[in-house]
Design a protein around this motif. Structure first.
Motif, PDB file in Angstrom:
ATOM      1  N   ALA A 128       0.830  -1.213   0.000  1.00 40.70           N
ATOM      2  CA  ALA A 128       0.000   0.000   0.000  1.00 40.70           C
ATOM      3  C   ALA A 128       0.859   1.255   0.000  1.00 40.70           C
ATOM      4  O   ALA A 128       0.573   2.223  -0.723  1.00 40.70           O
ATOM      5  CB  ALA A 128      -0.931  -0.010   1.207  1.00 40.70           C
ATOM      6  N   VAL A 129       1.939   1.267   0.799  1.00 41.19           N
ATOM      7  CA  VAL A 129       2.825   2.433   0.861  1.00 41.19           C
ATOM      8  C   VAL A 129       3.531   2.622  -0.467  1.00 41.19           C
ATOM      9  O   VAL A 129       3.632   3.747  -0.983  1.00 41.19           O
ATOM     10  CB  VAL A 129       3.847   2.274   2.008  1.00 41.19           C
ATOM     11  CG1 VAL A 129       4.909   3.368   1.933  1.00 41.19           C
ATOM     12  CG2 VAL A 129       3.141   2.325   3.355  1.00 41.19           C
ATOM     13  N   ARG A 130       4.009   1.531  -1.033  1.00 40.99           N
ATOM     14  CA  ARG A 130       4.713   1.635  -2.315  1.00 40.99           C
ATOM     15  C   ARG A 130       3.797   2.213  -3.394  1.00 40.99           C
ATOM     16  O   ARG A 130       4.192   3.109  -4.146  1.00 40.99           O
ATOM     17  CB  ARG A 130       5.232   0.266  -2.738  1.00 40.99           C
ATOM     18  CG  ARG A 130       5.885   0.286  -4.113  1.00 40.99           C
ATOM     19  CD  ARG A 130       6.610  -0.995  -4.404  1.00 40.99           C
ATOM     20  NE  ARG A 130       7.090  -1.012  -5.789  1.00 40.99           N
ATOM     21  CZ  ARG A 130       8.107  -1.734  -6.225  1.00 40.99           C
ATOM     22  NH1 ARG A 130       8.756  -2.518  -5.382  1.00 40.99           N
ATOM     23  NH2 ARG A 130       8.473  -1.702  -7.480  1.00 40.99           N
ATOM     24  N   GLU A 131       2.566   1.716  -3.474  1.00 39.77           N
ATOM     25  CA  GLU A 131       1.635   2.203  -4.495  1.00 39.77           C
ATOM     26  C   GLU A 131       1.343   3.682  -4.301  1.00 39.77           C
ATOM     27  O   GLU A 131       1.311   4.455  -5.272  1.00 39.77           O
ATOM     28  CB  GLU A 131       0.334   1.389  -4.450  1.00 39.77           C
ATOM     29  CG  GLU A 131       0.496  -0.037  -4.968  1.00 39.77           C
ATOM     30  CD  GLU A 131      -0.769  -0.848  -4.835  1.00 39.77           C
ATOM     31  OE1 GLU A 131      -1.735  -0.360  -4.188  1.00 39.77           O
ATOM     32  OE2 GLU A 131      -0.811  -1.982  -5.357  1.00 39.77           O
ATOM     33  N   GLU A 132       1.137   4.119  -3.072  1.00 42.25           N
ATOM     34  CA  GLU A 132       0.815   5.524  -2.818  1.00 42.25           C
ATOM     35  C   GLU A 132       2.012   6.423  -3.121  1.00 42.25           C
ATOM     36  O   GLU A 132       1.860   7.491  -3.739  1.00 42.25           O
ATOM     37  CB  GLU A 132       0.387   5.706  -1.359  1.00 42.25           C
ATOM     38  CG  GLU A 132       0.057   7.145  -0.979  1.00 42.25           C
ATOM     39  CD  GLU A 132      -1.108   7.731  -1.752  1.00 42.25           C
ATOM     40  OE1 GLU A 132      -1.172   8.975  -1.862  1.00 42.25           O
ATOM     41  OE2 GLU A 132      -1.956   6.966  -2.244  1.00 42.25           O
ATOM     42  N   LEU A 133       3.213   6.005  -2.726  1.00 42.56           N
ATOM     43  CA  LEU A 133       4.379   6.844  -2.966  1.00 42.56           C
ATOM     44  C   LEU A 133       4.752   6.872  -4.446  1.00 42.56           C
ATOM     45  O   LEU A 133       5.215   7.904  -4.949  1.00 42.56           O
ATOM     46  CB  LEU A 133       5.563   6.368  -2.122  1.00 42.56           C
ATOM     47  CG  LEU A 133       5.422   6.560  -0.606  1.00 42.56           C
ATOM     48  CD1 LEU A 133       6.727   6.222   0.091  1.00 42.56           C
ATOM     49  CD2 LEU A 133       4.977   7.967  -0.243  1.00 42.56           C
ATOM     50  N   GLU A 134       4.553   5.777  -5.149  1.00 33.05           N
ATOM     51  CA  GLU A 134       4.797   5.795  -6.597  1.00 33.05           C
ATOM     52  C   GLU A 134       3.832   6.748  -7.280  1.00 33.05           C
ATOM     53  O   GLU A 134       4.192   7.438  -8.233  1.00 33.05           O
ATOM     54  CB  GLU A 134       4.691   4.385  -7.173  1.00 33.05           C
ATOM     55  CG  GLU A 134       5.898   3.516  -6.822  1.00 33.05           C
ATOM     56  CD  GLU A 134       5.798   2.111  -7.385  1.00 33.05           C
ATOM     57  OE1 GLU A 134       4.683   1.706  -7.804  1.00 33.05           O
ATOM     58  OE2 GLU A 134       6.821   1.405  -7.400  1.00 33.05           O
ATOM     59  N   GLY A 154       7.123  17.188   4.807  1.00 32.23           N
ATOM     60  CA  GLY A 154       5.840  17.252   5.511  1.00 32.23           C
ATOM     61  C   GLY A 154       4.771  16.448   4.805  1.00 32.23           C
ATOM     62  O   GLY A 154       3.985  15.735   5.453  1.00 32.23           O
ATOM     63  N   ASP A 155       4.712  16.551   3.462  1.00 31.80           N
ATOM     64  CA  ASP A 155       3.731  15.780   2.694  1.00 31.80           C
ATOM     65  C   ASP A 155       3.987  14.285   2.833  1.00 31.80           C
ATOM     66  O   ASP A 155       3.050  13.485   2.952  1.00 31.80           O
ATOM     67  CB  ASP A 155       3.792  16.169   1.210  1.00 31.80           C
ATOM     68  CG  ASP A 155       3.271  17.571   0.956  1.00 31.80           C
ATOM     69  OD1 ASP A 155       2.608  18.126   1.852  1.00 31.80           O
ATOM     70  OD2 ASP A 155       3.531  18.119  -0.138  1.00 31.80           O
ATOM     71  N   LEU A 156       5.269  13.906   2.806  1.00 37.66           N
ATOM     72  CA  LEU A 156       5.624  12.495   2.951  1.00 37.66           C
ATOM     73  C   LEU A 156       5.194  11.963   4.316  1.00 37.66           C
ATOM     74  O   LEU A 156       4.580  10.895   4.413  1.00 37.66           O
ATOM     75  CB  LEU A 156       7.128  12.314   2.767  1.00 37.66           C
ATOM     76  CG  LEU A 156       7.687  10.910   3.026  1.00 37.66           C
ATOM     77  CD1 LEU A 156       7.059   9.896   2.084  1.00 37.66           C
ATOM     78  CD2 LEU A 156       9.203  10.904   2.895  1.00 37.66           C
ATOM     79  N   ASN A 157       5.494  12.702   5.370  1.00 38.42           N
ATOM     80  CA  ASN A 157       5.112  12.263   6.717  1.00 38.42           C
ATOM     81  C   ASN A 157       3.600  12.148   6.864  1.00 38.42           C
ATOM     82  O   ASN A 157       3.099  11.219   7.507  1.00 38.42           O
ATOM     83  CB  ASN A 157       5.665  13.232   7.767  1.00 38.42           C
ATOM     84  CG  ASN A 157       7.167  13.124   7.926  1.00 38.42           C
ATOM     85  OD1 ASN A 157       7.779  12.145   7.486  1.00 38.42           O
ATOM     86  ND2 ASN A 157       7.783  14.122   8.539  1.00 38.42           N
ATOM     87  N   THR A 158       2.867  13.091   6.252  1.00 36.86           N
ATOM     88  CA  THR A 158       1.400  13.026   6.312  1.00 36.86           C
ATOM     89  C   THR A 158       0.884  11.778   5.617  1.00 36.86           C
ATOM     90  O   THR A 158      -0.006  11.080   6.134  1.00 36.86           O
ATOM     91  CB  THR A 158       0.793  14.285   5.662  1.00 36.86           C
ATOM     92  OG1 THR A 158       1.210  15.436   6.390  1.00 36.86           O
ATOM     93  CG2 THR A 158      -0.728  14.209   5.667  1.00 36.86           C
ATOM     94  N   THR A 159       1.458  11.473   4.455  1.00 38.21           N
ATOM     95  CA  THR A 159       1.046  10.278   3.713  1.00 38.21           C
ATOM     96  C   THR A 159       1.319   9.020   4.526  1.00 38.21           C
ATOM     97  O   THR A 159       0.460   8.140   4.642  1.00 38.21           O
ATOM     98  CB  THR A 159       1.791  10.203   2.366  1.00 38.21           C
ATOM     99  OG1 THR A 159       1.428  11.323   1.570  1.00 38.21           O
ATOM    100  CG2 THR A 159       1.450   8.920   1.620  1.00 38.21           C
ATOM    101  N   LEU A 160       2.522   8.918   5.084  1.00 38.40           N
ATOM    102  CA  LEU A 160       2.875   7.729   5.871  1.00 38.40           C
ATOM    103  C   LEU A 160       1.996   7.611   7.111  1.00 38.40           C
ATOM    104  O   LEU A 160       1.573   6.510   7.484  1.00 38.40           O
ATOM    105  CB  LEU A 160       4.350   7.797   6.267  1.00 38.40           C
ATOM    106  CG  LEU A 160       5.361   7.702   5.113  1.00 38.40           C
ATOM    107  CD1 LEU A 160       6.770   7.929   5.626  1.00 38.40           C
ATOM    108  CD2 LEU A 160       5.253   6.354   4.410  1.00 38.40           C
ATOM    109  N   ALA A 161       1.689   8.743   7.746  1.00 36.70           N
ATOM    110  CA  ALA A 161       0.822   8.716   8.929  1.00 36.70           C
ATOM    111  C   ALA A 161      -0.591   8.276   8.556  1.00 36.70           C
ATOM    112  O   ALA A 161      -1.214   7.471   9.273  1.00 36.70           O
ATOM    113  CB  ALA A 161       0.796  10.092   9.592  1.00 36.70           C
ATOM    114  N   ASP A 162      -1.094   8.781   7.434  1.00 33.84           N
ATOM    115  CA  ASP A 162      -2.439   8.397   6.989  1.00 33.84           C
ATOM    116  C   ASP A 162      -2.524   6.895   6.717  1.00 33.84           C
ATOM    117  O   ASP A 162      -3.588   6.285   6.911  1.00 33.84           O
ATOM    118  CB  ASP A 162      -2.820   9.161   5.720  1.00 33.84           C
ATOM    119  CG  ASP A 162      -3.104  10.632   5.988  1.00 33.84           C
ATOM    120  OD1 ASP A 162      -3.276  11.002   7.174  1.00 33.84           O
ATOM    121  OD2 ASP A 162      -3.148  11.413   5.022  1.00 33.84           O
ATOM    122  N   LEU A 163      -1.429   6.304   6.267  1.00 30.57           N
ATOM    123  CA  LEU A 163      -1.403   4.873   5.970  1.00 30.57           C
ATOM    124  C   LEU A 163      -1.057   4.027   7.197  1.00 30.57           C
ATOM    125  O   LEU A 163      -1.038   2.797   7.118  1.00 30.57           O
ATOM    126  CB  LEU A 163      -0.389   4.587   4.857  1.00 30.57           C
ATOM    127  CG  LEU A 163      -0.735   5.145   3.476  1.00 30.57           C
ATOM    128  CD1 LEU A 163       0.464   5.029   2.545  1.00 30.57           C
ATOM    129  CD2 LEU A 163      -1.934   4.408   2.889  1.00 30.57           C
TER     130      LEU A 163
END
Length: 307
Positions: A128-134, A154-163
């Motif tokens: 899931a993380v790989r798909e979102e970051l790609e 900041g955007d990266l941390n928000t994405t990882l936190a949401d997941l």
């Protein structure tokens, strides 16, 4: 039917999709035209705007219902009329999806990279993380290592936190480099981001929209409805391309990168049709308070300036 043959071709191409992507086109319409004017519009206005695209009223209503159920839109009833607005979540999604579409230029790159290690994540979460970051522009440089030359921490941390992956993901940031793109790095970029496939999509976009640009330039005056249809289809197709594009720095791209020509073409067409398209929107779109509000100043900064 439009008097512009290339525009008819683009409309027919869209309408012949199976299934027709009405919800996706509505997303484009909100992001490009409705959000700058306050974000709310009467359902009847949407139907009148989109029917010339080959989307019938029933499909528009079904698509609006689906977007509402998925928390993109929210409805307000005034008498017998329904008015649809972006939800807070929907607006954040729009901002994320459209942020790159209208930007004038990319900031200079200093050679720094962000590396994300997924080794400590369980397999389903890693996927899931790989798909979102790609989707956000990262490329896989190894099975459990993703890299990006452009990312806001900041955007990266928000994405990882949401997941639910922030605590178990390892993030490194490299320092700036003098040599931005060695031969080995260019080869790695070609492998990790599938640049050739993306270039083919950009080439197709140019072949589709260059005839429209040529036809529009030959007109002494532009029809407002035709301009709106051209602008909407342009941004719809260009937005889909940018969702695939990691927006790599120029130093990492081929010298004849098709993305540059595609962006210039999109900018030229948009600037040409913008004013008559706005006239059509002001004619057709209604809010619960009546006429459409004026577009905000940020609208006129699109593509480096529309005025």
């Amino acid at each position: 039917m439009s008097s512009l043959t290339p525009l008819n071709h683009l409309i027919a191409r869209f309408a012949q999709q199976v299934p027709i992507r009405a919800s996706s086109l509505i997303v484009t319409l909100y992001g490009d035209a409705i959000e700058p004017h306050g974000g709310t519009v009467w359902l009847g206005s949407l139907i009148r705007l989109l029917e010339p695209m080959g989307i019938n009223e029933r499909l528009i209503r079904t698509s609006i219902f689906r977007l509402t159920k998925e928390n993109w839109l929210t409805a307000e009833k005034v008498g017998r009329r329904s008015y649809y607005s972006l939800t807070g979540t929907g607006r954040r999604r729009f901002d994320k999806a459209f942020k790159r579409v209208y930007s004038a230029t990319q900031p200079a790159w200093d050679g720094a990279w962000c590396l994300v290690l997924l080794t400590q994540l369980a397999a389903p979460l890693r996927k899931a993380v790989r798909e979102e970051l790609e989707w956000q522009g990262f490329g896989a440089v190894a099975p459990t290592v993703l890299a990006s030359p452009r990312i806001e921490r900041g955007d990266l941390n928000t994405t990882l936190a949401d997941l639910g992956a922030l605590d178990d993901t390892i993030v490194f940031e490299t320092t700036a480099q003098d040599v931005l793109a060695s031969r080995a790095l260019r080869l790695q970029v070609k492998e990790s981001w599938n640049i050739e496939e993306l270039a083919a999509h950009y080439s197709e976009f140019i072949q589709l929209f260059r005839p429209l640009w040529q036809a529009l330039r030959e007109r002494e005056s532009l029809d407002p409805e035709e301009s709106f249809l051209a602008r909407t289809l342009l941004i719809h197709e260009y937005r889909k391309l940018l969702l695939r594009d990691p927006q790599l720095p120029d130093e990492l791209l081929p010298g004849d990168w098709e993305g540059r020509a595609a962006r210039q073409l999109a900018r030229n067409i948009y600037r040409l049709v913008c004013a008559p398209a706005e006239a059509w929107l002001n004619t057709v779109m209604e809010t619960a308070d009546g006429p459409l509000p004026e577009a905000g100043e940020s609208f006129y900064r699109r593509f480096g300036g529309l005025r």
